[in-house]
Design a protein around this motif. Sequence first.
Motif, mmCIF file in Angstrom:
data_model
loop_
_atom_site.group_PDB
_atom_site.id
_atom_site.type_symbol
_atom_site.label_atom_id
_atom_site.label_comp_id
_atom_site.label_asym_id
_atom_site.label_seq_id
_atom_site.Cartn_x
_atom_site.Cartn_y
_atom_site.Cartn_z
ATOM 1 N N GLU A 1 -3.409 20.076 2.602
ATOM 2 C CA GLU A 1 -4.200 18.842 2.616
ATOM 3 C C GLU A 1 -3.385 17.640 3.064
ATOM 4 O O GLU A 1 -3.862 16.818 3.849
ATOM 5 N N TRP A 2 -2.157 17.521 2.591
ATOM 6 C CA TRP A 2 -1.409 16.280 2.695
ATOM 7 C C TRP A 2 -0.399 16.233 3.831
ATOM 8 O O TRP A 2 0.184 15.170 4.089
ATOM 9 N N MET A 3 -0.179 17.327 4.535
ATOM 10 C CA MET A 3 0.826 17.339 5.595
ATOM 11 C C MET A 3 0.167 17.464 6.969
ATOM 12 O O MET A 3 -0.833 18.173 7.130
ATOM 13 N N PRO A 4 0.733 16.793 7.996
ATOM 14 C CA PRO A 4 0.176 16.867 9.350
ATOM 15 C C PRO A 4 0.606 18.153 10.050
ATOM 16 O O PRO A 4 1.442 18.152 10.958
ATOM 17 N N VAL A 5 0.012 19.258 9.629
ATOM 18 C CA VAL A 5 0.439 20.566 10.095
ATOM 19 C C VAL A 5 -0.793 21.443 10.293
ATOM 20 O O VAL A 5 -1.748 21.359 9.508
ATOM 21 N N ARG A 6 -0.773 22.290 11.319
ATOM 22 C CA ARG A 6 -1.856 23.243 11.514
ATOM 23 C C ARG A 6 -1.665 24.414 10.553
ATOM 24 O O ARG A 6 -1.127 25.458 10.907
ATOM 25 N N TYR A 7 -2.098 24.206 9.361
ATOM 26 C CA TYR A 7 -1.948 25.212 8.317
ATOM 27 C C TYR A 7 -3.082 25.054 7.329
ATOM 28 O O TYR A 7 -3.398 23.926 6.908
ATOM 29 N N GLY A 8 -3.706 26.164 6.963
ATOM 30 C CA GLY A 8 -4.694 26.178 5.911
ATOM 31 C C GLY A 8 -4.162 26.959 4.731
ATOM 32 O O GLY A 8 -3.412 27.932 4.909
#
Length: 548
Positions: free
Chosen positions: A281-288
Amino acid sequence: MSALSRRDVLRAGGTLAAVAGTGLIGGAAFAASSGGVPASFAHGVASGDPLPDGVLLWTRVTPTEKARPGSGAGPTVPVQWEVALDEDFRTVVAQGSVATGPARDHTVKVDVRGLDPDSWYWYRFRLRGVLSPAGRTRTAPAAGAAVERLRMGVVSCANWQAGHFAAYRHLAHRQDLDLVLHLGDYLYEYAPGEYQARDTVVRPHDPPVEMTVLEHYRRRHAQYKSDPDLRALHAHVPFVVTWDDHESANDAWSGGAENHTEPAEGSWIERRAAAQQAYAEWMPVRYGAGGQLYRRFAFGSLAELSMLDLRTYRSRQVGDQLDRAADDPDRTITGDEQMRWLTSGLVAADAQWKLVGNPVMIAPVRFPSTLSTRELQALSQLTGPPVEGAPYNVDQWDGYTADRAELFNTLRDHGVRDTVFLTGDIHSAWACELPADPLTYPFNRNSVGTELVCTSVTSDNLDDILRVPPRTASLSVEAAIRANNPHIKHVEFDSHGYSVIEVSPRQVQMDWFELADRTDPESSARHAVSFAVAAGTQRVHQVQEPLR
């Protein structure tokens, strides 16, 4: 970073009174505006994971006073976003709207595509007519494009309680960075009094407990993004990130962590899921949450960057009584699938430089037995538990030698050149060659790559643990390590700060910068040392001048 029974060691150093949550920081930001940031966007804006045609944009909105981070309260609201060629937003090239609400802690992530490669853009968000601060971001070069240089800030181990983030401020003031590489320990899980600066809490964590559940992790992320220097750096350039252990708990592995006790702290699976959800939720990363964090980025024909996840799939760390298990081929630090992805990608890479974002150190390190008990105990807090009387990095690749041998053999057997591991975690600066056979190095001169390690933004290092002035007791320890490990060309245990790395067809160079005082938000910084890897050499050498 790793530690020897850190929970006990740090608490024994003096547990400070828990500080009541200040709400600022945990997220009661709706009523207050800090540093000119609109209250609706109190946690700033960020971007990350640049591609040739796109970039991921991030923000967090506070639509009502009740919608504090971790509260699970507040309405679902539409948030508008736009991307422009200019900072005045006269030429908007992409725009849209996305809904967010308490289910994702009112965070917003937008994966913008259709942009031009190798280009700067500005972006912003809007909530109910209120504009966020504008952010600046950059796309990666086109596939196969000739690239003259790639310049990155490199950081790791930023402990809120141990100081201020002046390192981020200095990076944000630079105008020459293409992105920032964050190699893990973006935040720490500890309660006030458990881990700080020489047993002094510079600024207390919120919530004032060790984070173990989703609310805690969300509030802690919110606190860190309340820091003005971190917000400024996020708004200045895109980030490429990975996690290490403290994003969940110290010395995490696939089935637990040193800093997790069941059943008192609940299920590890549930705690890890909470940590991963908050990170997603909180990091600018392509990760779910629950997905795959390891991933690869290309920067034209110049470089490929493989970002590793060395916590999710790893076997449990060995202990001093199980030292021979470090060589067990059934134990892993990467997991089988990630190892196949890494080795095949390095072998097949079209780019000249193969960069690896590596959360924990890969160079083999044997610590000399000539050190004093006090020095060995201090080193063990940085590097892991003692094995056969002298500590080495059993939380790092040294504790998973079969995986390291497989990787090094792949590089050697396939003639892969120009592989550079970029590493954090160990709160110290290192420049190393990676010997195929450490026992006969440097006589056989068979180096399969190099490793450059950045120091900590704020987290304690050796002089802090020993409670001595910088550049005193550490000097003899550093000299002994270099003497026992000829592939290690530089090690410095005392500084806090940041690094800047430039990749060019000719070489990779890293400059280390050290803060004057990590506890001072206005701390100055100075250039400490530079090392470079010339193309095709697999060697590191000192450079007198920093990058210009």
